[in-house]
Design an enzyme around this catalytic site. Structure first.
Site, PDB file in Angstrom:
ATOM      1  CB  SER A  85     -19.868 -22.250  22.624  1.00 60.14           C
ATOM      2  OG  SER A  85     -18.072 -22.665  22.618  1.00 60.14           O
ATOM      3  CE  LYS A 108     -15.322 -20.409  19.727  1.00 58.99           C
ATOM      4  NZ  LYS A 108     -15.379 -22.037  20.426  1.00 58.99           N
ATOM      5  CG  ASP A 110     -16.030 -20.541  24.290  1.00 57.00           C
ATOM      6  OD1 ASP A 110     -17.296 -21.324  24.347  1.00 57.00           O
ATOM      7  OD2 ASP A 110     -15.491 -20.749  23.083  1.00 57.00           O
ATOM      8  CG  HIS A 119     -18.926 -21.606  12.832  1.00 60.34           C
ATOM      9  ND1 HIS A 119     -17.716 -22.201  13.794  1.00 60.34           N
ATOM     10  CD2 HIS A 119     -18.868 -22.786  13.477  1.00 60.34           C
ATOM     11  CE1 HIS A 119     -17.099 -22.699  14.421  1.00 60.34           C
ATOM     12  NE2 HIS A 119     -18.834 -22.926  14.726  1.00 60.34           N
ATOM     13  NE  ARG A 178     -20.846 -26.847  26.690  1.00 61.86           N
ATOM     14  CZ  ARG A 178     -20.844 -26.080  25.273  1.00 61.86           C
ATOM     15  NH1 ARG A 178     -19.994 -24.963  24.907  1.00 61.86           N
ATOM     16  NH2 ARG A 178     -21.377 -26.530  24.522  1.00 61.86           N
TER      17      ARG A 178
HETATM   18  N1  URA Z   1     -18.183 -25.544  18.605  1.00 66.76           N
HETATM   19  C1  URA Z   1     -17.937 -24.216  19.801  1.00 66.76           C
HETATM   20  O1  URA Z   1     -17.137 -23.904  18.983  1.00 66.76           O
HETATM   21  N2  URA Z   1     -18.301 -25.374  20.699  1.00 66.76           N
HETATM   22  C2  URA Z   1     -19.248 -25.538  20.916  1.00 66.76           C
HETATM   23  O2  URA Z   1     -20.028 -25.238  22.486  1.00 66.76           O
HETATM   24  C3  URA Z   1     -19.706 -27.129  20.685  1.00 66.76           C
HETATM   25  C4  URA Z   1     -18.972 -26.699  19.206  1.00 66.76           C
END
Ligand code: URA
Length: 445
Positions: free
Chosen positions: A193, A197, A171, A92, A178
Site C-alpha cells: 500500500s 503510491k 490501493d 513517508h 481492508r
Molecule cells: N498507510 C498506507 O498508506 N497504507 C497502509 O496500509 C497503512 C498505512
C-alpha cells in the site's frame, strides 16, 4: 464472474484464493492478473476480501509483495520525472501525533539540491495529515495536474500535493476493503500500500519514518522493525534506494498538535527556532535524504548542509516559493499570525508537582480530534485553527497549578470536553525517568 480465469493464468480466482489460504505463493503473473482484474471489475470485492484475509494469515514472500506493489503501482498513472535532473527523493511517515516534519523537511532538503516530489495524505484517526496542515495556509492548493506537478518539482525543487484519483487507484479500493474486513495490520499489505503510491510518484529513493509507540500505528519495536525490513527489501527489489528510520512516538513530536499550530511550528524550524525533538527528527531524516539523493557523502556532511539551509533561511525561502507556486499566502513564513487562530486559549493546569515522565500521544491525538482538529471519517472537514500547545515535555519539572498545556478552541464548551483528558494524558511522577532516544533504529539495504 467467480470462475473467470485471469489473463491466461492456469488457476481461477477461487483456486488462487484456496492456494493462498493453504500457504502457497502466487506467481508474479497471477498477482498482476488479480490486480488488473480487480481494477477492471472482473474480480469481485468479496473475492479480493477473501484473498486479503488469506494473505493476512499466510503472509507473502518478498517476491510476492514486490509483485503486488508493482501491480498496484501500475493500476494508475506512474509520474515520469525523468526530465527533472537529479535523484528524486521522498519521505513517508507511518503517522504520528504532532508529526509536522514534512512541512519543514521538504523545503530544507530541496534547498540543499535534492528534488522532492511529495504526495501526502490527510489525517485519519488520532494521527494528523500533511495536507490538512498545508491547507491551514490561506489559499494553499494541494491538487494540480501531473504536468504542473513535474514542472514545479523542476522549477521550485519541491511540490507538496495530495493523492490524485489516478495514483495507485487499486490501493485506494483495496485499502477500503481492508478497513472493513479486519485486514489492515498485515506487513505485506501495508508494504504494498505505502510503496505502490510512492513508486507511482516517480521517485528514485525513499526515506521512511516508521513511528513506534503509543501514538503510532506500530506499537512495538518488533512490529516496526518487521515493517521497516519489508519496505526496505521490497523497495530494493523494485530497484529503489530505501532507508527506514524508526523514531519514537510515545509522546507527541514538538509542542504543537493541530493544523495551523503545527504549520507555525514547522516554520519555526525553518527559521532556526524549532523545538529540539522536531529539529532532531528533521535533521536525521533530512540527512538520509541528502545521502540517498547523492548530494552528501556522510551523515555529518548532510547535517551541516541542512543546518546551513536553516541558518541562511534558504529553506524558508524555498517554502515561500512552494506556497507561492501553490497559490497560498507566502507571507505566513515571516508573519505566522496570518495563519488561522482560535478565539480562545485555555490553560490545562497540573494537579501535582513532580516531573513529566509520560505524555500519552494517543490521548493527546484523540483530544485534538475531539476538538475538531482531526477527523473520524474520511469525508469530515477539519478546523485548521484549533489544537493543543504542550507547555511541558518529557523530563520537565512541574509545580502543582502550573500550566501543562493550552487548548486553542472556539468556545469554552470545547475546552471543557478535553481539558481533563489532556491532564490525564500527562504522567507526573516524583522522580524524573530516563528519556528514550528519538531514533530507535535505522534499517538500510
Ligand atoms: N498507510 C498506507 O498508506 N497504507 C497502509 O496500509 C497503512 C498505512
Amino acid at each position: 464472474m467467480k470462475k473467470r480465469k485471469t489473463h491466461g493464468n492456469a488457476r481461477s480466482i477461487p483456486e488462487l484464493i484456496v492456494h493462498k489460504r493453504s500457504g502457497g505463493a502466487l506467481s508474479k503473473e497471477e498477482i498482476a492478473g488479480l490486480i488488473e482484474g480487480f481494477t477492471h471489475g472482473d474480480v469481485a470485492d468479496y473475492q479480493m476480501s477473501a484473498l486479503l484475509m488469506a494473505t493476512f494469515f499466510q503472509g507473502m514472500t518478498p517476491e510476492e509483495t514486490t509483485a503486488l506493489t508493482l501491480a498496484m503501482r501500475d493500476s494508475g498513472t506512474v509520474v515520469d520525472l525523468s526530465k527533472v535532473p537529479g535523484i528524486k527523493v521522498d519521505k513517508h511517515s507511518t503517522g504520528g501525533v504532532g508529526d509536522k516534519v514534512s512541512l519543514c523537511l521538504a523545503p530544507l532538503v530541496a534547498a540543499c539540491g535534492v528534488p522532492i516530489p511529495m504526495v501526502s495524505g490527510r489525517g485519519l484517526g488520532h494521527t494528523g495529515g500533511t495536507l490538512d496542515k498545508l491547507e491551514a495556509i490561506p489559499g494553499f492548493n494541494v491538487s494540480m495536474p501531473v504536468a504542473q506537478f513535474v514542472k514545479q518539482v523542476r522549477d521550485v525543487g519541491c511540490a507538496l500535493i495530495g493523492q490524485t484519483a489516478d495514483i495507485a487507484p487499486a490501493d485506494k479500493r483495496i485499502y477500503a476493503l481492508r478497513d472493513v474486513t479486519g485486514t489492515v495490520e498485515s506487513i505485506p499489505l501495508i508494504t504494498a500500500s505505502i510503496l505502490s503510491k510512492k513508486l507511482a510518484e516517480g521517485i528514485d529513493a525513499l526515506v521512511l519514518d516508521v513511528k513506534v509507540g503509543r501514538g503510532a500505528f506500530m506499537k512495538t519495536i518488533e512490529d516496526a522493525r518487521a515493517l521497516a525490513r519489508s519496505i526496505v527489501r521490497v523497495g530494493t527489489l523494485a530497484k529503489k534506494r530505501v532507508t527506514a528510520i524508526l523514531t519514537s512516538m510515545e509522546a507527541p513530536l514538538g509542542f504543537a498538535v493541530g493544523n495551523a499550530l503545527e504549520t507555525a511550528e514547522a516554520i519555526e524550524v525553518l527559521l532556526g527556532r524549532g523545538p529540539d525533538d522536531l529539529v532532531e527528527c528533521t535533521l536525521v531524516l533530512g540527512a538520509e535524504m541528502l545521502r540517498l539523493g547523492g548530494v552528501a557523502k556522510s551523515e555529518s556532511a548532510a547535517r551541516k548542509m541542512l543546518s546551513e539551509a536553516i541558518r541562511s533561511r534558504k529553506g524558508a525561502r524555498v517554502f515561500e516559493n512552494i506556497i507561492r507556486a501553490q497559490k497560498g499566502d507566502p507571507r505566513v513564513v515571516a508573519e505566522p499570525d496570518r495563519l488561522p487562530r482560535a478565539p480562545r486559549v485555555v490553560g490545562v493546569k497540573s494537579t501535582r508537582s513532580g516531573f513529566v515522565t509520560g505524555i500519552d500521544a494517543l490521548e493527546i491525538g484523540l483530544s485534538a480530534v475531539a476538538m475538531g482538529a482531526g477527523r473520524t471519517r474520511a469525508d469530515q472537514a477539519v478546523d485548521p485553527a484549533v489544537g493543543i500547545m504542550l507547555h511541558k515535555k518529557l523530563g520537565d519539572k512541574i509545580a502543582k497549578g502550573e500550566v501543562l498545556a493550552e487548548v486553542h478552541v472556539r468556545d469554552k464548551a470545547a475546552a471543557d470536553r478535553v481539558c481533563d483528558r489532556i491532564r490525564d494524558a500527562y504522567e507526573v511522577s516524583p522522580r524524573a525517568k530516563k528519556i528514550l532516544p528519538l531514533v530507535l533504529d535505522t534499517i538500510r539495504k
